[in-house]
Design a protein around this motif. Sequence first.
Motif, PDB file in Angstrom:
ATOM      1  N   ILE A 115      67.485  73.068  46.775  1.00 23.73           N
ATOM      2  CA  ILE A 115      66.038  72.990  47.007  1.00 23.73           C
ATOM      3  C   ILE A 115      65.677  73.572  48.365  1.00 23.73           C
ATOM      4  O   ILE A 115      64.733  74.365  48.494  1.00 23.73           O
ATOM      5  CB  ILE A 115      65.558  71.525  46.897  1.00 23.73           C
ATOM      6  N   MET A 173      72.017  69.321  45.073  1.00 25.91           N
ATOM      7  CA  MET A 173      70.671  69.653  44.627  1.00 25.91           C
ATOM      8  C   MET A 173      69.712  69.814  45.800  1.00 25.91           C
ATOM      9  O   MET A 173      68.855  70.714  45.797  1.00 25.91           O
ATOM     10  CB  MET A 173      70.155  68.570  43.672  1.00 25.91           C
ATOM     11  N   MET A 174      69.837  68.978  46.805  1.00 27.81           N
ATOM     12  CA  MET A 174      68.972  69.121  47.975  1.00 27.81           C
ATOM     13  C   MET A 174      69.246  70.422  48.716  1.00 27.81           C
ATOM     14  O   MET A 174      68.331  71.066  49.238  1.00 27.81           O
ATOM     15  CB  MET A 174      69.151  67.929  48.930  1.00 27.81           C
ATOM     16  N   SER A 199      65.851  77.308  48.336  1.00 28.36           N
ATOM     17  CA  SER A 199      64.691  77.910  47.677  1.00 28.36           C
ATOM     18  C   SER A 199      63.473  77.891  48.597  1.00 28.36           C
ATOM     19  O   SER A 199      62.686  78.845  48.626  1.00 28.36           O
ATOM     20  CB  SER A 199      64.394  77.178  46.373  1.00 28.36           C
ATOM     21  N   LEU A 235      66.771  67.431  39.374  1.00 32.35           N
ATOM     22  CA  LEU A 235      67.467  66.424  40.171  1.00 32.35           C
ATOM     23  C   LEU A 235      67.431  65.063  39.494  1.00 32.35           C
ATOM     24  O   LEU A 235      68.474  64.388  39.354  1.00 32.35           O
ATOM     25  CB  LEU A 235      66.836  66.353  41.565  1.00 32.35           C
ATOM     26  N   PHE A 266      62.594  71.706  40.337  1.00 32.57           N
ATOM     27  CA  PHE A 266      63.784  71.214  41.026  1.00 32.57           C
ATOM     28  C   PHE A 266      63.830  69.688  41.018  1.00 32.57           C
ATOM     29  O   PHE A 266      64.903  69.095  40.835  1.00 32.57           O
ATOM     30  CB  PHE A 266      63.814  71.733  42.472  1.00 32.57           C
ATOM     31  N   MET A 267      62.703  69.056  41.222  1.00 31.15           N
ATOM     32  CA  MET A 267      62.678  67.595  41.213  1.00 31.15           C
ATOM     33  C   MET A 267      63.006  67.065  39.817  1.00 31.15           C
ATOM     34  O   MET A 267      63.685  66.038  39.672  1.00 31.15           O
ATOM     35  CB  MET A 267      61.304  67.089  41.667  1.00 31.15           C
ATOM     36  N   PHE A 298      58.953  73.626  42.862  1.00 30.47           N
ATOM     37  CA  PHE A 298      59.162  72.275  43.399  1.00 30.47           C
ATOM     38  C   PHE A 298      59.217  71.218  42.295  1.00 30.47           C
ATOM     39  O   PHE A 298      60.161  70.418  42.250  1.00 30.47           O
ATOM     40  CB  PHE A 298      58.063  71.953  44.420  1.00 30.47           C
TER      41      PHE A 298
END
Length: 348
Positions: free
Chosen positions: A62, A58-59, A65, A22, A18-19, A15
């Motif tokens: 996420i 990207m969302m 995943s 992004l 990924f953030m 998490f």
Amino acid sequence: MVVGRKIGSLFVLLFPMFMLILNVTVVAVIWFGGIEVNAGTVEVGTLFAFMQYIGQIMMGVIMSSFMAMMIPRAAVSAERVGEVLDAQSTMTRPDNGVTAFPTPGAVAFDGVEFTYPGAESPVLSGISFAAQPGETVAIVGSTGAGKTTLVSLIPRLFDVTGGGVFVGGTDVREADVESLWDSIGLVPQRPFLFTGTVASNLRYGREDATDEELWHALEIAQGRDFVEEMPDGLDSRIAQGGTNVSGGQRQRLAIARAIVHQPQILVFDDSFSALDLTTDARLRQALWRELPHVTKIVVAQRVSTVTDADRIVVLEGGTMVGVGTHEELLETSETYREIVESQLGVDA
């Protein structure tokens, strides 16, 4: 457990990563896109549209995943639900269960032994005593002595692993389950109320009970006063679990519900613990006075609750170490005497 830890560790790692990706991507797009906008080769609208596309991509990654991490949890949960649905009940219903009991209201334990599944030793062993119709039998003992397990055998929440439990002169394993439950009113250690009104909760005991019968049951349970003080009386709202009433009020409503059921046997599993001594005494007096024909099995921590019982059963470590009246046990049972002295003092 191991799978849960691995998934949790993976979630904690992925998490933030990924953030970070992004946000770094957005910063890069704004940085290089700003240069192109400044040079006049790219319009501002095109830059913002590109940022929206990057954010959606990207969302999506996420969320994918997250789904990949949730699939193992869902698989384990589905397996456990399947095991519950496939489990066979250990309580078998007799084909021609007894519906008419020879001696209504009588309860007897004959050499009862009970062991929980998977346990190495029995929780109860060698329990033998009887309660005649209309009598009050109290069960006392230290925490973990097996009091709740013992009374749970009466409505056949569990089946004994040795000996027998008899209700109305009939072995509970040979009785029709609905008839057995109709003859018993059980007030558990932690009474539960349902979303609805005071009246609807009391009528779980008996659907066709009249308002007068509900008020009478509340009066016996010492709950009439606080129900009358509620804004709508019997129609006052009760939250799920009875969270909008106090513990003592919840216990009294549960006791009233059992009384509305009009059973031949009332089982109180430490159901007076949240009541003050005065209310406790008034409630017991009302029960003995108004329901003299009903057999009462009372599990109690407070000795003052059971001193006037017809018979007191003393449990210690799952075995019966004494049975008799309060005065008899003070003379014959060291365990009971220790309990009394710890609560009421040596002069009790």
